[in-house]
Each structure stands twice: as C-alpha cells, then as structure tokens.
Write a protein that holds these residues in place. Structure first.
Motif, PDB file in Angstrom:
ATOM      1  N   ALA A  73     -75.592  53.185  27.569  1.00 33.54           N
ATOM      2  CA  ALA A  73     -74.432  53.061  26.674  1.00 33.54           C
ATOM      3  C   ALA A  73     -74.886  53.056  25.219  1.00 33.54           C
ATOM      4  O   ALA A  73     -74.253  53.683  24.352  1.00 33.54           O
ATOM      5  CB  ALA A  73     -73.647  51.791  26.998  1.00 33.54           C
ATOM      6  N   TRP A  74     -75.989  52.364  24.935  1.00 33.31           N
ATOM      7  CA  TRP A  74     -76.538  52.327  23.575  1.00 33.31           C
ATOM      8  C   TRP A  74     -76.974  53.735  23.156  1.00 33.31           C
ATOM      9  O   TRP A  74     -76.677  54.189  22.060  1.00 33.31           O
ATOM     10  CB  TRP A  74     -77.697  51.338  23.522  1.00 33.31           C
ATOM     11  CG  TRP A  74     -78.386  51.187  22.199  1.00 33.31           C
ATOM     12  CD1 TRP A  74     -77.910  51.550  20.969  1.00 33.31           C
ATOM     13  CD2 TRP A  74     -79.674  50.621  21.965  1.00 33.31           C
ATOM     14  NE1 TRP A  74     -78.829  51.241  19.990  1.00 33.31           N
ATOM     15  CE2 TRP A  74     -79.926  50.674  20.575  1.00 33.31           C
ATOM     16  CE3 TRP A  74     -80.647  50.083  22.788  1.00 33.31           C
ATOM     17  CZ2 TRP A  74     -81.100  50.198  20.003  1.00 33.31           C
ATOM     18  CZ3 TRP A  74     -81.815  49.603  22.218  1.00 33.31           C
ATOM     19  CH2 TRP A  74     -82.037  49.665  20.834  1.00 33.31           C
ATOM     20  N   ILE A 109     -74.913  59.317  19.923  1.00 33.01           N
ATOM     21  CA  ILE A 109     -74.794  60.774  19.961  1.00 33.01           C
ATOM     22  C   ILE A 109     -73.478  61.152  19.328  1.00 33.01           C
ATOM     23  O   ILE A 109     -72.428  60.614  19.684  1.00 33.01           O
ATOM     24  CB  ILE A 109     -74.878  61.293  21.414  1.00 33.01           C
ATOM     25  CG1 ILE A 109     -76.275  61.015  21.965  1.00 33.01           C
ATOM     26  CG2 ILE A 109     -74.548  62.777  21.478  1.00 33.01           C
ATOM     27  CD1 ILE A 109     -76.444  61.345  23.424  1.00 33.01           C
ATOM     28  N   ALA A 110     -73.543  62.078  18.377  1.00 33.04           N
ATOM     29  CA  ALA A 110     -72.332  62.499  17.673  1.00 33.04           C
ATOM     30  C   ALA A 110     -71.342  63.086  18.658  1.00 33.04           C
ATOM     31  O   ALA A 110     -71.641  64.042  19.365  1.00 33.04           O
ATOM     32  CB  ALA A 110     -72.677  63.524  16.598  1.00 33.04           C
ATOM     33  N   LEU A 147     -84.161  56.447  21.806  1.00 33.47           N
ATOM     34  CA  LEU A 147     -84.536  57.585  20.956  1.00 33.47           C
ATOM     35  C   LEU A 147     -84.957  58.790  21.794  1.00 33.47           C
ATOM     36  O   LEU A 147     -84.622  59.935  21.466  1.00 33.47           O
ATOM     37  CB  LEU A 147     -85.653  57.203  19.988  1.00 33.47           C
ATOM     38  CG  LEU A 147     -85.229  56.382  18.776  1.00 33.47           C
ATOM     39  CD1 LEU A 147     -86.433  56.100  17.876  1.00 33.47           C
ATOM     40  CD2 LEU A 147     -84.136  57.068  17.983  1.00 33.47           C
ATOM     41  N   ALA A 148     -85.683  58.558  22.882  1.00 31.99           N
ATOM     42  CA  ALA A 148     -86.097  59.655  23.761  1.00 31.99           C
ATOM     43  C   ALA A 148     -84.871  60.339  24.359  1.00 31.99           C
ATOM     44  O   ALA A 148     -84.765  61.567  24.353  1.00 31.99           O
ATOM     45  CB  ALA A 148     -87.020  59.136  24.863  1.00 31.99           C
ATOM     46  N   TYR A 149     -83.911  59.554  24.849  1.00 36.66           N
ATOM     47  CA  TYR A 149     -82.688  60.111  25.437  1.00 36.66           C
ATOM     48  C   TYR A 149     -81.933  60.949  24.404  1.00 36.66           C
ATOM     49  O   TYR A 149     -81.518  62.074  24.687  1.00 36.66           O
ATOM     50  CB  TYR A 149     -81.798  58.975  25.953  1.00 36.66           C
ATOM     51  CG  TYR A 149     -80.508  59.462  26.571  1.00 36.66           C
ATOM     52  CD1 TYR A 149     -80.420  59.714  27.929  1.00 36.66           C
ATOM     53  CD2 TYR A 149     -79.366  59.662  25.796  1.00 36.66           C
ATOM     54  CE1 TYR A 149     -79.243  60.158  28.513  1.00 36.66           C
ATOM     55  CE2 TYR A 149     -78.185  60.119  26.363  1.00 36.66           C
ATOM     56  CZ  TYR A 149     -78.133  60.357  27.721  1.00 36.66           C
ATOM     57  OH  TYR A 149     -76.950  60.806  28.280  1.00 36.66           O
ATOM     58  N   ARG A 150     -81.761  60.407  23.205  1.00 35.42           N
ATOM     59  CA  ARG A 150     -81.000  61.121  22.174  1.00 35.42           C
ATOM     60  C   ARG A 150     -81.670  62.434  21.782  1.00 35.42           C
ATOM     61  O   ARG A 150     -81.002  63.448  21.599  1.00 35.42           O
ATOM     62  CB  ARG A 150     -80.817  60.238  20.939  1.00 35.42           C
ATOM     63  CG  ARG A 150     -79.866  59.076  21.181  1.00 35.42           C
ATOM     64  CD  ARG A 150     -79.753  58.196  19.964  1.00 35.42           C
ATOM     65  NE  ARG A 150     -78.900  57.044  20.218  1.00 35.42           N
ATOM     66  CZ  ARG A 150     -78.745  56.050  19.353  1.00 35.42           C
ATOM     67  NH1 ARG A 150     -79.354  56.069  18.187  1.00 35.42           N
ATOM     68  NH2 ARG A 150     -77.953  55.037  19.655  1.00 35.42           N
ATOM     69  N   MET A 151     -82.991  62.419  21.650  1.00 36.87           N
ATOM     70  CA  MET A 151     -83.685  63.653  21.260  1.00 36.87           C
ATOM     71  C   MET A 151     -83.652  64.672  22.397  1.00 36.87           C
ATOM     72  O   MET A 151     -83.430  65.864  22.165  1.00 36.87           O
ATOM     73  CB  MET A 151     -85.121  63.349  20.832  1.00 36.87           C
ATOM     74  CG  MET A 151     -85.847  64.553  20.271  1.00 36.87           C
ATOM     75  SD  MET A 151     -85.005  65.422  18.906  1.00 36.87           S
ATOM     76  CE  MET A 151     -85.079  64.224  17.601  1.00 36.87           C
ATOM     77  N   PRO A 182     -85.528  52.550  12.285  1.00 33.56           N
ATOM     78  CA  PRO A 182     -84.448  51.857  12.994  1.00 33.56           C
ATOM     79  C   PRO A 182     -83.731  52.838  13.917  1.00 33.56           C
ATOM     80  O   PRO A 182     -83.463  53.976  13.537  1.00 33.56           O
ATOM     81  CB  PRO A 182     -83.535  51.370  11.876  1.00 33.56           C
ATOM     82  CG  PRO A 182     -83.863  52.212  10.694  1.00 33.56           C
ATOM     83  CD  PRO A 182     -85.260  52.713  10.871  1.00 33.56           C
ATOM     84  N   VAL A 183     -83.433  52.420  15.132  1.00 30.91           N
ATOM     85  CA  VAL A 183     -82.770  53.294  16.097  1.00 30.91           C
ATOM     86  C   VAL A 183     -81.381  53.678  15.586  1.00 30.91           C
ATOM     87  O   VAL A 183     -80.983  54.825  15.670  1.00 30.91           O
ATOM     88  CB  VAL A 183     -82.686  52.633  17.483  1.00 30.91           C
ATOM     89  CG1 VAL A 183     -81.866  53.464  18.440  1.00 30.91           C
ATOM     90  CG2 VAL A 183     -84.091  52.427  18.032  1.00 30.91           C
ATOM     91  N   ASP A 184     -80.668  52.736  15.037  1.00 31.71           N
ATOM     92  CA  ASP A 184     -79.363  52.996  14.444  1.00 31.71           C
ATOM     93  C   ASP A 184     -79.423  52.587  12.976  1.00 31.71           C
ATOM     94  O   ASP A 184     -79.953  51.528  12.656  1.00 31.71           O
ATOM     95  CB  ASP A 184     -78.264  52.218  15.170  1.00 31.71           C
ATOM     96  CG  ASP A 184     -78.141  52.628  16.631  1.00 31.71           C
ATOM     97  OD1 ASP A 184     -78.060  53.832  16.902  1.00 31.71           O
ATOM     98  OD2 ASP A 184     -78.134  51.721  17.495  1.00 31.71           O
TER      99      ASP A 184
END
Length: 191
Positions: free
Chosen positions: A108-109, A114-115, A79-83, A28-30
């Motif tokens: 925005a999602w 991101i912490a 997920l790619a953006y966050r990593m 799950p993404v979140d």
C-alpha cells in the motif's frame, strides 16, 4: 544518532539499491516524509539523481534491483517496487514485479507513491465494459495471431497480472512466456 549515521550503519556505507559507495546521500522515500531512517534509504548519487528525475532514468542501471528488492527493509522494498513499476515496459522489470512479494502495508505504501492517472483519463475497459486495473487477470475472447512471435493466442487463454498502458485501449500481459500488448476489446476480466 542522526538519520544519516543510522543509514550509514544499516547500509554498511553502500547504496542500499545498487551497492555503490560513491557519493552517498540520504534519500527520503516520500518527499513529505519526516527525517526518519525507517522512511529513508541510503543511495549513491546516480540512484538519487535518477529517482529525483524520472525522465533521465537509465533502465540498465536498475538491473541492480534484482538483488535489492529482496531487502528486509520496507523503505528499500518500496523504492524497488516503484522503480520496477516505472520501468515495467522494458520487460525484465515486469518479470521481477511478478516475483516480488510485499506485505499488505508495504505494498500500500509503495502504490501510494505511484502517480495515478487523472480522473479525466478514460478507463481501460474489457469487452463487457468492465474496468480493468493493473494486476487483474483476463481471458481472451477470440484467437489472436501474435505477429513477430510466431504463435496464435487461443480463445480462453488466461493472461495474469496485466499492466495498463498509457493507451486505454491496450494492456500488456504475458502469453506463452512472451510479453505482448493486447487490445482490451478482445479480453474479458476473469473472476
């Protein structure tokens, strides 16, 4: 059709991030996401483990994002953006982040997961006391000798799409094609 079956079909029974077919699991993404294929990604055990344990991330494993970040599936893009954001200090992920286009809703999602820094952390301020944020553009207010790179960054040089560091006195940016750390006191936020 179950979420797993939908993801197996969408992914062609491969990890949607690195392409491996070993030990596939639904990610799950979140964490709080409901079981919905649009909010999940099919990952291999290696990607899944590293996504769940950020302290054990192998940056070289994630070079696969060079391809998967172009997916048309928003969950994969997120997920790619966050990593890439997490690994941006490595250099090459920052370059990919600069080329990655996300529509406003997807961005925005991605950013929501991101912490964020605690409010107790001091903000990064430019020479005029203006707060700086990731993605801002700044201008150098004095000539700076870039040690190790063999050039001087001239006053007035624009540094686009900066990244904040864990130290509120420094930012990272690209000058003359070189990713460098700059002291925020020598910068002015560009309009």
């Amino acid at each position: 059709m179950s979420v797993e079956n939908e993801l197996q079909e969408r992914s062609g029974s491969k990890c949607e991030l690195c392409g491996s077919s070993e030990g596939l699991v639904v990610h799950p993404v979140d964490v709080a996401s409901e079981a919905d294929a649009a909010k999940c990604v099919m990952t291999c055990s290696e990607c899944h483990s590293q996504l769940d344990n950020p302290e054990s991330v192998d940056p070289n494993h994630w070079r696969c994002l060079n391809d998967s970040m172009w997916s048309q599936v928003p969950a994969i893009q997120v997920l790619a953006y966050r990593m890439l954001y997490q690994l941006r200090a490595e250099g090459w992920p920052q370059e990919l982040l600069e080329t990655l286009y996300l529509d406003d809703e997807t961005k925005a999602w991605a950013e929501a997961g991101i912490a964020n820094n605690d409010d107790s952390d001091p903000p990064t301020l430019d020479s005029n006391g203006t707060p700086l944020l990731d993605g801002d553009n700044v201008t150098l207010i004095k000539d700076l000798v870039v040690k190790g790179a063999g050039f001087t960054a001239k006053r007035g040089t624009m540094v686009k799409n900066i990244s904040l560091t864990s130290n509120p006195e420094h930012i990272e940016g690209r000058v003359n094609g070189t990713q460098i750390v700059l002291v925020a006191n020598f910068l002015k936020k560009a309009n």
